[in-house]
Design a protein around this motif. Structure first.
Motif, PDB file in Angstrom:
ATOM      1  N   SER A  99     -11.809  -3.711  -3.416  1.00  0.00           N
ATOM      2  CA  SER A  99     -11.803  -3.349  -4.827  1.00  0.00           C
ATOM      3  C   SER A  99     -10.412  -3.446  -5.436  1.00  0.00           C
ATOM      4  O   SER A  99     -10.284  -3.583  -6.638  1.00  0.00           O
ATOM      5  CB  SER A  99     -12.368  -1.946  -5.003  1.00  0.00           C
ATOM      6  OG  SER A  99     -11.575  -1.024  -4.307  1.00  0.00           O
ATOM      7  N   LEU A 100      -9.374  -3.389  -4.627  1.00  0.00           N
ATOM      8  CA  LEU A 100      -8.018  -3.441  -5.166  1.00  0.00           C
ATOM      9  C   LEU A 100      -7.403  -4.815  -4.912  1.00  0.00           C
ATOM     10  O   LEU A 100      -7.643  -5.429  -3.882  1.00  0.00           O
ATOM     11  CB  LEU A 100      -7.131  -2.380  -4.511  1.00  0.00           C
ATOM     12  CG  LEU A 100      -7.482  -0.925  -4.793  1.00  0.00           C
ATOM     13  CD1 LEU A 100      -6.441  -0.015  -4.193  1.00  0.00           C
ATOM     14  CD2 LEU A 100      -7.589  -0.675  -6.272  1.00  0.00           C
ATOM     15  N   LEU A 102      -1.674   6.456  -2.541  1.00  0.00           N
ATOM     16  CA  LEU A 102      -2.685   6.431  -3.606  1.00  0.00           C
ATOM     17  C   LEU A 102      -3.640   5.255  -3.402  1.00  0.00           C
ATOM     18  O   LEU A 102      -4.856   5.394  -3.487  1.00  0.00           O
ATOM     19  CB  LEU A 102      -1.988   6.321  -4.965  1.00  0.00           C
ATOM     20  CG  LEU A 102      -2.916   5.976  -6.130  1.00  0.00           C
ATOM     21  CD1 LEU A 102      -3.779   7.163  -6.488  1.00  0.00           C
ATOM     22  CD2 LEU A 102      -2.128   5.509  -7.336  1.00  0.00           C
ATOM     23  N   LEU A 103      -3.042   4.087  -3.112  1.00  0.00           N
ATOM     24  CA  LEU A 103      -3.877   2.900  -2.944  1.00  0.00           C
ATOM     25  C   LEU A 103      -4.816   3.076  -1.758  1.00  0.00           C
ATOM     26  O   LEU A 103      -5.977   2.653  -1.805  1.00  0.00           O
ATOM     27  CB  LEU A 103      -2.998   1.664  -2.755  1.00  0.00           C
ATOM     28  CG  LEU A 103      -2.064   1.375  -3.929  1.00  0.00           C
ATOM     29  CD1 LEU A 103      -1.260   0.123  -3.666  1.00  0.00           C
ATOM     30  CD2 LEU A 103      -2.838   1.232  -5.220  1.00  0.00           C
ATOM     31  N   ASP A 140       2.344  11.774  -3.186  1.00  0.00           N
ATOM     32  CA  ASP A 140       1.986  11.028  -4.380  1.00  0.00           C
ATOM     33  C   ASP A 140       2.407   9.571  -4.305  1.00  0.00           C
ATOM     34  O   ASP A 140       2.191   8.820  -5.248  1.00  0.00           O
ATOM     35  CB  ASP A 140       2.688  11.639  -5.603  1.00  0.00           C
ATOM     36  CG  ASP A 140       2.124  12.995  -5.944  1.00  0.00           C
ATOM     37  OD1 ASP A 140       0.932  13.178  -5.684  1.00  0.00           O
ATOM     38  OD2 ASP A 140       2.865  13.827  -6.450  1.00  0.00           O
ATOM     39  N   ALA A 141       3.047   9.175  -3.202  1.00  0.00           N
ATOM     40  CA  ALA A 141       3.607   7.830  -3.147  1.00  0.00           C
ATOM     41  C   ALA A 141       2.525   6.781  -3.397  1.00  0.00           C
ATOM     42  O   ALA A 141       1.349   7.007  -3.136  1.00  0.00           O
ATOM     43  CB  ALA A 141       4.263   7.606  -1.800  1.00  0.00           C
ATOM     44  N   PHE A 142       2.957   5.653  -3.909  1.00  0.00           N
ATOM     45  CA  PHE A 142       2.026   4.614  -4.337  1.00  0.00           C
ATOM     46  C   PHE A 142       1.106   4.127  -3.213  1.00  0.00           C
ATOM     47  O   PHE A 142      -0.105   4.056  -3.395  1.00  0.00           O
ATOM     48  CB  PHE A 142       2.821   3.478  -4.956  1.00  0.00           C
ATOM     49  CG  PHE A 142       2.032   2.660  -5.940  1.00  0.00           C
ATOM     50  CD1 PHE A 142       1.151   3.257  -6.821  1.00  0.00           C
ATOM     51  CD2 PHE A 142       2.170   1.286  -5.978  1.00  0.00           C
ATOM     52  CE1 PHE A 142       0.426   2.510  -7.730  1.00  0.00           C
ATOM     53  CE2 PHE A 142       1.455   0.525  -6.882  1.00  0.00           C
ATOM     54  CZ  PHE A 142       0.578   1.140  -7.757  1.00  0.00           C
ATOM     55  N   PHE A 164      -0.159  -5.047   0.086  1.00  0.00           N
ATOM     56  CA  PHE A 164       0.462  -4.459  -1.085  1.00  0.00           C
ATOM     57  C   PHE A 164       1.983  -4.555  -1.027  1.00  0.00           C
ATOM     58  O   PHE A 164       2.663  -4.209  -1.979  1.00  0.00           O
ATOM     59  CB  PHE A 164       0.006  -3.009  -1.255  1.00  0.00           C
ATOM     60  CG  PHE A 164      -1.425  -2.921  -1.642  1.00  0.00           C
ATOM     61  CD1 PHE A 164      -1.844  -3.420  -2.863  1.00  0.00           C
ATOM     62  CD2 PHE A 164      -2.369  -2.397  -0.794  1.00  0.00           C
ATOM     63  CE1 PHE A 164      -3.171  -3.372  -3.237  1.00  0.00           C
ATOM     64  CE2 PHE A 164      -3.696  -2.347  -1.154  1.00  0.00           C
ATOM     65  CZ  PHE A 164      -4.094  -2.836  -2.373  1.00  0.00           C
ATOM     66  N   ARG A 188      -6.075   5.864  -0.718  1.00  0.00           N
ATOM     67  CA  ARG A 188      -7.156   6.785  -1.096  1.00  0.00           C
ATOM     68  C   ARG A 188      -8.221   6.046  -1.895  1.00  0.00           C
ATOM     69  O   ARG A 188      -9.412   6.198  -1.658  1.00  0.00           O
ATOM     70  CB  ARG A 188      -6.598   7.942  -1.929  1.00  0.00           C
ATOM     71  CG  ARG A 188      -5.864   8.988  -1.116  1.00  0.00           C
ATOM     72  CD  ARG A 188      -5.818  10.319  -1.843  1.00  0.00           C
ATOM     73  NE  ARG A 188      -5.087  10.294  -3.084  1.00  0.00           N
ATOM     74  CZ  ARG A 188      -3.756  10.357  -3.179  1.00  0.00           C
ATOM     75  NH1 ARG A 188      -3.030  10.412  -2.079  1.00  0.00           N
ATOM     76  NH2 ARG A 188      -3.165  10.344  -4.351  1.00  0.00           N
ATOM     77  N   ILE A 189      -7.771   5.218  -2.852  1.00  0.00           N
ATOM     78  CA  ILE A 189      -8.748   4.515  -3.686  1.00  0.00           C
ATOM     79  C   ILE A 189      -9.519   3.502  -2.849  1.00  0.00           C
ATOM     80  O   ILE A 189     -10.740   3.436  -2.907  1.00  0.00           O
ATOM     81  CB  ILE A 189      -8.053   3.834  -4.876  1.00  0.00           C
ATOM     82  CG1 ILE A 189      -7.424   4.889  -5.781  1.00  0.00           C
ATOM     83  CG2 ILE A 189      -9.060   3.004  -5.678  1.00  0.00           C
ATOM     84  CD1 ILE A 189      -6.722   4.334  -6.996  1.00  0.00           C
ATOM     85  N   ASN A 228     -12.771  12.496   2.524  1.00  0.00           N
ATOM     86  CA  ASN A 228     -13.936  12.157   1.705  1.00  0.00           C
ATOM     87  C   ASN A 228     -15.118  11.716   2.544  1.00  0.00           C
ATOM     88  O   ASN A 228     -16.237  11.687   2.073  1.00  0.00           O
ATOM     89  CB  ASN A 228     -13.585  11.009   0.755  1.00  0.00           C
ATOM     90  CG  ASN A 228     -12.649  11.473  -0.318  1.00  0.00           C
ATOM     91  OD1 ASN A 228     -12.782  12.587  -0.798  1.00  0.00           O
ATOM     92  ND2 ASN A 228     -11.701  10.635  -0.674  1.00  0.00           N
ATOM     93  N   ARG A 286     -12.176   4.845  -0.550  1.00  0.00           N
ATOM     94  CA  ARG A 286     -13.378   5.366  -1.196  1.00  0.00           C
ATOM     95  C   ARG A 286     -14.183   4.258  -1.857  1.00  0.00           C
ATOM     96  O   ARG A 286     -15.408   4.253  -1.811  1.00  0.00           O
ATOM     97  CB  ARG A 286     -12.967   6.394  -2.234  1.00  0.00           C
ATOM     98  CG  ARG A 286     -14.151   7.103  -2.793  1.00  0.00           C
ATOM     99  CD  ARG A 286     -13.709   8.316  -3.538  1.00  0.00           C
ATOM    100  NE  ARG A 286     -14.779   8.758  -4.389  1.00  0.00           N
ATOM    101  CZ  ARG A 286     -15.085  10.020  -4.581  1.00  0.00           C
ATOM    102  NH1 ARG A 286     -14.390  10.938  -3.977  1.00  0.00           N
ATOM    103  NH2 ARG A 286     -16.054  10.349  -5.383  1.00  0.00           N
ATOM    104  N   MET A 287     -13.491   3.299  -2.453  1.00  0.00           N
ATOM    105  CA  MET A 287     -14.188   2.300  -3.259  1.00  0.00           C
ATOM    106  C   MET A 287     -14.440   0.997  -2.505  1.00  0.00           C
ATOM    107  O   MET A 287     -15.060   0.091  -3.032  1.00  0.00           O
ATOM    108  CB  MET A 287     -13.366   1.969  -4.509  1.00  0.00           C
ATOM    109  CG  MET A 287     -13.058   3.164  -5.359  1.00  0.00           C
ATOM    110  SD  MET A 287     -14.556   3.945  -5.939  1.00  0.00           S
ATOM    111  CE  MET A 287     -13.925   5.463  -6.569  1.00  0.00           C
TER     112      MET A 287
END
Lengths: 499, 249
Positions: free
Chosen positions: A372-373, A360-361, A355-357, A394, A363-364, A315, A367-368
């Motif tokens: 943010s998490l 995913l975290l 697709d593992a959790f 996490f 990636r988010i 990204n 970008r954000m």
């Protein structure tokens, strides 16, 4: 292995920058001035002004007698150091170890680097030609020792490239000032009639030390390579680094992606050998015009899977502006962490599963933004604001238990908002309360639940909490601050809404 | 053609096969859709598969200014009913959910990853990204205003992975058409403690199922008692707004 050093000397560093910035100054005499003991003094003169006899250290008034309409610029303290930092970063494309040398030079540890550019001669030529094309007047020299390269760059008359083992011979004809010794020592040597380093080397060392001090001995030995001299890199070279050179420059998005894949594969193969994972990665693109483009990513747990890391970069790759092209990619991992056996197992298992959790975290959050998490863990505290804490990672597991039996609101209003109440009976919940102009008639109530402050953390009033339900069925969490006192009206607050 | 005794089982078999085929074509499920979520007998009856379907988008609308907490609590209760082995993502503009308050719905709050994203565009992107991941079982997205295209994207992402998406709509400007499978309007209902005890009772909601794809709507009063929903009354009214499709049961 014989060590090789390149010294670069920028005699007109600051004035060159001004000429680069304002090309119309190229043939105009101008000087940089600074306040010095109550007068304006010239700190640097450009070559045109120097040709007219204006030298650094001269008062500006004297310079004006030579050239009446000379241009002047203010000397900003630390400006040359800043310029050298930029140049040092630029020079990392030739070697990872670059030291800022005084206020107008750079020292490069070129050991084992020259063959990447096709030999020592093209290597040195490339550096000097590029800097000159960019508008800097520079002299460069290469020798076996730091002192040797320094001396030849500043005082050398003919060959700037001193072959291996010939440093002493090359130095013999140079003046003693080339030894990086203090001005006083130079003056004294001149008074003694010593004009060349070869005349100095024949004097027994013991008597040299007696007359000129330890500095002279140290500098002489360093220049001749009798005492090793280490460089302090301007930027600490991270141990995990991969480089990719492209002669023509890469300017397309596909090219950049391909280069990144290649670097990630190399880095990850190395990490796998060392049993490590990385959490932050930085990709630098050194552009043909000398700019450096940087993008960085981070992961929630140590990782070394090229596919995942590439996805995080994906990204951000469009933020790299290649302009004419990127000639060198440097991928650095600022934190390499050893992976435990358990982590390795998780990594291997998740690797098959994009697709593992955690992926995913990552990636988010890439970008954000990394803030943010959030995940929340319970704390063993009754005070509502302190009953939970943001998890540091996490993976962190709770050290306390969630209180499943406690009745707590789903929404917390923080800070608590004051409400107006009518509570005719002491220590009973109110019959009415008003919040933000809206009247609530209390139909049902539970309480009080007294919650004390943790006295070892803060002092203050305890709170008496009530669960109340109004005539519309909305359930609120309200409290009275402090104990009930007859004379003083109690302060009531709304702290949350139940489901 | 006259039907013989032998043809009958064959015909039933053919019909079953065709039905499966149609169901497969209607959605883009990569895998067969997961089993639904059983709530209460009457509520389950509203859905054609006999349970709240997963792998799709549901809208939970807060029916009023003060009903924000009711909608949030209802979603938390639904999350609490989901299997406990995979990730939960809760996306909000600004997090006001009190993590310890989730515990009463049988939910370990530390399982939820909260994302605080002030921009609706970011929230939509993250919700879709999370829904596409096989490691996530449910995504709660607190997005008040959403258009048809965006909701369609979420619905497709949910169908693709089998995760369920709950769109929390608080103070929505307009409830325009969206691609959700069901739309719920949730408001607080007055609680009545059991056995005539004084005080405040269990969490109770007035839940109106305004729209159900291939099902019918209804209005229920639900109570969360410990670990499951209890129906308090028979449905008050059956709404006429329920969306029916031809061929639906």
């Amino acid at each position: 292995m014989t060590r090789r050093y390149v010294s670069l000397w920028f005699p007109y560093l600051v004035t060159d920058w001004f000429t680069r910035r304002y090309p119309e100054l190229a043939n105009v005499p101008f000087v940089i001035t600074a306040q010095e003991r109550g007068r304006l003094a010239v700190t640097m003169a450009n070559p045109v002004a120097e040709a007219a006899g204006i030298l650094p250290g001269m008062a500006l008034a004297d310079a004006r007698t030579l050239i009446s309409d000379i241009e002047t610029f203010d000397d900003k303290p630390g400006f040359s150091a800043k310029l050298l930092c930029v140049l040092a970063d630029w020079a990392t494309r030739y070697t990872p170890v670059v030291q800022i040398d005084g206020d107008n030079g750079l020292m490069l540890d070129a050991t084992g680097c020259a063959h990447l550019r096709g030999g020592e001669h093209p290597y040195l030529k490339d550096i000097v030609v590029r800097l000159r094309t960019a508008g800097y007047q520079v002299r460069g020299a290469m020798a076996d020792t730091v002192g040797g390269a320094w001396a030849v760059a500043r005082f050398g008359k003919d060959q700037p490239l001193i072959p291996v083992g010939e440093t002493q011979a090359a130095l013999s004809d140079l003046p003693p000032a080339a030894l990086r010794i203090s001005g006083a020592s130079v003056e004294r040597l001149r008074a003694l009639g010593i004009r060349r380093i070869s005349e100095l080397t024949v004097i027994p060392r013991a008597s040299l030390g007696r007359r000129f001090g330890q500095e002279m001995l140290l500098r002489l030995s360093q220049a001749l390579g009798e005492i090793p001299e280490a460089l302090v890199p301007s930027r600490a070279a991270p141990p995990l680094e991969e480089r990719l050179v492209s002669a023509d420059g890469i300017a397309t998005a596909e090219g950049i992606a391909k280069a990144l894949r290649h670097l990630l594969d190399q880095l990850c193969a190395r990490l796998e050998q060392e049993g490590k994972g990385v959490r932050t990665l930085r990709l630098e693109g050194h552009r043909l015009d000398g700019q450096i483009e940087t993008v960085a990513i981070g992961t929630s747990r140590p990782n070394r899977k090229p596919a995942h890391l590439f996805k995080l970069f994906e990204n951000k790759l469009d933020k790299i502006e290649p302009a004419l092209g990127i000639e060198l990619f440097v991928l650095t991992a600022s934190q390499g962490e050893p992976l435990t056996a358990e982590q390795e197992e998780i990594l291997e298992r998740d690797a098959a599963d994009a697709d593992a959790f955690p992926q995913l975290l990552d990636r988010i959050s890439n970008r954000m933004g990394f803030n943010s998490l959030a995940r929340f863990l319970p704390l063993e505290q009754y005070w509502p604001e302190r009953s939970f804490v943001k998890a540091k990672s996490f993976d962190e597991t709770p050290s306390a238990q969630w209180q499943f039996a406690q009745l707590r609101p789903i929404k917390l209003i923080s800070p608590p908002e004051p409400i107006e109440v009518t509570a005719p009976v002491p220590d009973y919940p109110p019959l009415f309360f008003r919040h933000r102009g809206k009247h609530h008639r209390v139909k049902r109530a539970d309480g009080p639940e007294r919650i004390e402050r943790a006295w070892w953390i803060e002092s203050g009033e305890p709170r008496d909490y009530f669960r109340v339900e109004d005539d519309e069925g909305v359930r609120f969490w309200i409290f009275r601050s402090g104990h009930y006192k007859q004379a003083v009206p109690a302060l009531w607050f709304l702290h949350g809404v139940f489901a | 053609m006259r039907e013989t005794q032998e043809d009958k089982p064959r015909r039933a078999e053919l019909l079953a096969r065709l039905r499966n085929e149609v169901a497969r074509l209607e959605s883009c499920h990569a895998a067969p859709p997961p089993d639904g979520l059983h709530l209460t007998p009457l509520l389950d009856n509203c859905f054609d598969q006999g349970a709240l379907p997963l792998g799709c988008l549901h809208e939970i609308v807060a029916a009023g200014r003060d009903e924000d907490a009711a909608a949030n609590g209802f979603v938390a209760a639904l999350l609490g009913k989901l299997p406990k082995n995979s990730g939960l993502v809760w996306i909000t503009k600004r997090r006001t959910v009190f993590p310890p308050g989730l515990a009463m719905f049988g939910l370990e709050p530390d399982r939820i990853v909260f994302a605080e994203l002030p921009k609706e565009r970011d929230a939509l992107w993250s919700a879709e990204e999370a829904l596409r991941s096989k490691a996530v079982s449910a995504v709660v997205a607190d997005i008040a205003n959403i258009d048809l295209t965006a909701s369609r994207r979420l619905q497709l992402a949910a169908e693709h992975s089998g995760a369920v998406a709950f769109l929390l709509r608080v103070n929505a400007k307009s409830l325009s058409s969206s691609a959700c499978v069901s739309r719920w309007q949730v408001r607080h209902a007055a609680s009545i403690p059991p056995d005539g005890l004084p005080g405040v009772g269990f969490p109770r909601w007035d839940v109106e199922l305004v729209k159900v794809r291939n099902g019918r709507g209804g209005r229920f009063t639900l109570e969360w008692r410990g670990s499951s929903f209890i129906e308090i009354d028979t449905p008050v009214t059956v709404t006429t707004r329920a969306h029916r499709k031809a061929g639906a049961a």
